[in-house]
Design a protein around this motif. Sequence first.
Motif, PDB file in Angstrom:
ATOM      1  N   ARG A  45      -6.679   7.069  20.092  1.00  0.00           N
ATOM      2  CA  ARG A  45      -7.110   6.676  18.754  1.00  0.00           C
ATOM      3  C   ARG A  45      -6.291   7.382  17.681  1.00  0.00           C
ATOM      4  O   ARG A  45      -5.951   6.801  16.656  1.00  0.00           O
ATOM      5  CB  ARG A  45      -8.589   6.987  18.581  1.00  0.00           C
ATOM      6  N   SER A  46      -5.965   8.626  17.920  1.00  0.00           N
ATOM      7  CA  SER A  46      -5.178   9.374  16.926  1.00  0.00           C
ATOM      8  C   SER A  46      -3.776   8.776  16.798  1.00  0.00           C
ATOM      9  O   SER A  46      -3.214   8.741  15.696  1.00  0.00           O
ATOM     10  CB  SER A  46      -5.110  10.846  17.308  1.00  0.00           C
ATOM     11  N   ARG A  47      -3.214   8.303  17.911  1.00  0.00           N
ATOM     12  CA  ARG A  47      -1.897   7.676  17.834  1.00  0.00           C
ATOM     13  C   ARG A  47      -1.956   6.378  17.036  1.00  0.00           C
ATOM     14  O   ARG A  47      -1.066   6.077  16.246  1.00  0.00           O
ATOM     15  CB  ARG A  47      -1.379   7.368  19.233  1.00  0.00           C
ATOM     16  N   LEU A  48      -3.001   5.579  17.264  1.00  0.00           N
ATOM     17  CA  LEU A  48      -3.138   4.329  16.516  1.00  0.00           C
ATOM     18  C   LEU A  48      -3.294   4.597  15.024  1.00  0.00           C
ATOM     19  O   LEU A  48      -2.717   3.896  14.193  1.00  0.00           O
ATOM     20  CB  LEU A  48      -4.312   3.517  17.050  1.00  0.00           C
ATOM     21  N   LEU A  49      -4.082   5.586  14.682  1.00  0.00           N
ATOM     22  CA  LEU A  49      -4.241   5.919  13.275  1.00  0.00           C
ATOM     23  C   LEU A  49      -2.937   6.412  12.673  1.00  0.00           C
ATOM     24  O   LEU A  49      -2.599   6.089  11.533  1.00  0.00           O
ATOM     25  CB  LEU A  49      -5.342   6.968  13.110  1.00  0.00           C
ATOM     26  N   PHE A  50      -2.174   7.197  13.447  1.00  0.00           N
ATOM     27  CA  PHE A  50      -0.882   7.689  12.977  1.00  0.00           C
ATOM     28  C   PHE A  50       0.076   6.522  12.721  1.00  0.00           C
ATOM     29  O   PHE A  50       0.752   6.466  11.691  1.00  0.00           O
ATOM     30  CB  PHE A  50      -0.300   8.651  14.015  1.00  0.00           C
ATOM     31  N   LEU A  51       0.162   5.575  13.676  1.00  0.00           N
ATOM     32  CA  LEU A  51       1.039   4.415  13.503  1.00  0.00           C
ATOM     33  C   LEU A  51       0.605   3.552  12.315  1.00  0.00           C
ATOM     34  O   LEU A  51       1.431   3.082  11.535  1.00  0.00           O
ATOM     35  CB  LEU A  51       1.062   3.572  14.783  1.00  0.00           C
ATOM     36  N   ARG A  52      -0.710   3.383  12.186  1.00  0.00           N
ATOM     37  CA  ARG A  52      -1.207   2.573  11.072  1.00  0.00           C
ATOM     38  C   ARG A  52      -0.854   3.203   9.728  1.00  0.00           C
ATOM     39  O   ARG A  52      -0.424   2.519   8.797  1.00  0.00           O
ATOM     40  CB  ARG A  52      -2.709   2.394  11.201  1.00  0.00           C
ATOM     41  N   LYS A  53      -0.993   4.484   9.646  1.00  0.00           N
ATOM     42  CA  LYS A  53      -0.707   5.179   8.396  1.00  0.00           C
ATOM     43  C   LYS A  53       0.779   5.109   8.070  1.00  0.00           C
ATOM     44  O   LYS A  53       1.162   4.818   6.936  1.00  0.00           O
ATOM     45  CB  LYS A  53      -1.166   6.640   8.503  1.00  0.00           C
ATOM     46  N   ASN A  54       1.632   5.351   9.056  1.00  0.00           N
ATOM     47  CA  ASN A  54       3.066   5.361   8.803  1.00  0.00           C
ATOM     48  C   ASN A  54       3.604   3.961   8.537  1.00  0.00           C
ATOM     49  O   ASN A  54       4.456   3.778   7.665  1.00  0.00           O
ATOM     50  CB  ASN A  54       3.811   6.002   9.972  1.00  0.00           C
ATOM     51  N   GLY A  91       1.910   1.493   7.351  1.00  0.00           N
ATOM     52  CA  GLY A  91       1.381   1.102   6.048  1.00  0.00           C
ATOM     53  C   GLY A  91       2.216   1.654   4.914  1.00  0.00           C
ATOM     54  O   GLY A  91       2.488   0.970   3.930  1.00  0.00           O
ATOM     55  N   ASN A  92       2.681   2.880   5.054  1.00  0.00           N
ATOM     56  CA  ASN A  92       3.525   3.486   4.020  1.00  0.00           C
ATOM     57  C   ASN A  92       4.866   2.772   3.923  1.00  0.00           C
ATOM     58  O   ASN A  92       5.390   2.541   2.834  1.00  0.00           O
ATOM     59  CB  ASN A  92       3.738   4.975   4.297  1.00  0.00           C
ATOM     60  N   VAL A  93       5.440   2.434   5.068  1.00  0.00           N
ATOM     61  CA  VAL A  93       6.738   1.758   5.064  1.00  0.00           C
ATOM     62  C   VAL A  93       6.619   0.378   4.432  1.00  0.00           C
ATOM     63  O   VAL A  93       7.428  -0.014   3.594  1.00  0.00           O
ATOM     64  CB  VAL A  93       7.304   1.666   6.506  1.00  0.00           C
ATOM     65  N   LEU A  94       5.611  -0.366   4.844  1.00  0.00           N
ATOM     66  CA  LEU A  94       5.440  -1.720   4.308  1.00  0.00           C
ATOM     67  C   LEU A  94       5.102  -1.691   2.823  1.00  0.00           C
ATOM     68  O   LEU A  94       5.551  -2.536   2.060  1.00  0.00           O
ATOM     69  CB  LEU A  94       4.353  -2.467   5.084  1.00  0.00           C
ATOM     70  N   GLU A  95       4.319  -0.718   2.403  1.00  0.00           N
ATOM     71  CA  GLU A  95       3.965  -0.624   0.986  1.00  0.00           C
ATOM     72  C   GLU A  95       5.177  -0.269   0.142  1.00  0.00           C
ATOM     73  O   GLU A  95       5.354  -0.799  -0.956  1.00  0.00           O
ATOM     74  CB  GLU A  95       2.872   0.415   0.796  1.00  0.00           C
ATOM     75  N   SER A  96       6.046   0.594   0.650  1.00  0.00           N
ATOM     76  CA  SER A  96       7.234   0.952  -0.124  1.00  0.00           C
ATOM     77  C   SER A  96       8.163  -0.248  -0.250  1.00  0.00           C
ATOM     78  O   SER A  96       8.824  -0.427  -1.264  1.00  0.00           O
ATOM     79  CB  SER A  96       7.954   2.135   0.534  1.00  0.00           C
ATOM     80  N   ARG A  97       8.226  -1.098   0.753  1.00  0.00           N
ATOM     81  CA  ARG A  97       9.046  -2.308   0.653  1.00  0.00           C
ATOM     82  C   ARG A  97       8.433  -3.318  -0.305  1.00  0.00           C
ATOM     83  O   ARG A  97       9.127  -4.049  -0.979  1.00  0.00           O
ATOM     84  CB  ARG A  97       9.204  -2.949   2.028  1.00  0.00           C
ATOM     85  N   ARG A  98       7.136  -3.374  -0.338  1.00  0.00           N
ATOM     86  CA  ARG A  98       6.450  -4.334  -1.190  1.00  0.00           C
ATOM     87  C   ARG A  98       6.735  -4.055  -2.662  1.00  0.00           C
ATOM     88  O   ARG A  98       6.921  -4.963  -3.468  1.00  0.00           O
ATOM     89  CB  ARG A  98       4.949  -4.276  -0.922  1.00  0.00           C
ATOM     90  N   TYR A  99       6.770  -2.813  -3.016  1.00  0.00           N
ATOM     91  CA  TYR A  99       6.959  -2.459  -4.423  1.00  0.00           C
ATOM     92  C   TYR A  99       8.417  -2.152  -4.755  1.00  0.00           C
ATOM     93  O   TYR A  99       8.726  -1.747  -5.857  1.00  0.00           O
ATOM     94  CB  TYR A  99       6.075  -1.269  -4.787  1.00  0.00           C
ATOM     95  N   ALA A 100       9.317  -2.331  -3.813  1.00  0.00           N
ATOM     96  CA  ALA A 100      10.733  -2.058  -4.076  1.00  0.00           C
ATOM     97  C   ALA A 100      11.318  -3.075  -5.047  1.00  0.00           C
ATOM     98  O   ALA A 100      12.286  -2.802  -5.733  1.00  0.00           O
ATOM     99  CB  ALA A 100      11.519  -2.072  -2.769  1.00  0.00           C
ATOM    100  N   SER A 101      10.726  -4.270  -5.132  1.00  0.00           N
ATOM    101  CA  SER A 101      11.266  -5.292  -6.035  1.00  0.00           C
ATOM    102  C   SER A 101      10.939  -4.992  -7.499  1.00  0.00           C
ATOM    103  O   SER A 101      11.408  -5.690  -8.385  1.00  0.00           O
ATOM    104  CB  SER A 101      10.716  -6.659  -5.655  1.00  0.00           C
ATOM    105  N   LYS A 102      10.169  -3.980  -7.764  1.00  0.00           N
ATOM    106  CA  LYS A 102       9.844  -3.614  -9.144  1.00  0.00           C
ATOM    107  C   LYS A 102      10.974  -2.808  -9.788  1.00  0.00           C
ATOM    108  O   LYS A 102      10.831  -2.306 -10.890  1.00  0.00           O
ATOM    109  CB  LYS A 102       8.543  -2.801  -9.193  1.00  0.00           C
TER     110      LYS A 102
END
Length: 102
Positions: A2-11, A13-24
């Motif tokens: 479970r800790s690995r899944l949470l770690f992957l989800r968090k990381n 999520g950060n990568v995808l979020e940074s790409r989402r707002y890169a067009s700004k």
Amino acid sequence: MRSRLLFLRKNLGNVLESRRYASKNKDHCDAHMNELPIPCGDFETFYADRQSFYNKILVGGALWFAFSLVMMVYTGSIYLNFFPPAQPGPPSDMITDADDKC
């Protein structure tokens, strides 16, 4: 696990979020109508040439379909029942019913 899944989800999520707002970014320029290609040449001759090509393909396809249908009927691989049978079936008094006693 479970800790690995949470770690992957968090990381992830950060990568995808940074790409989402890169067009700004301020250096980014939105597309506009001036970037569209400008047609050149006579439209009527281009259209006539394309229609001529498509009509040749249509006629070729229709001829191929007719040829293949005629060959299927001619070789007997398909029978289309255009007409009633030449000989009618036997009279009903000549047909014996099947004996279903088992």
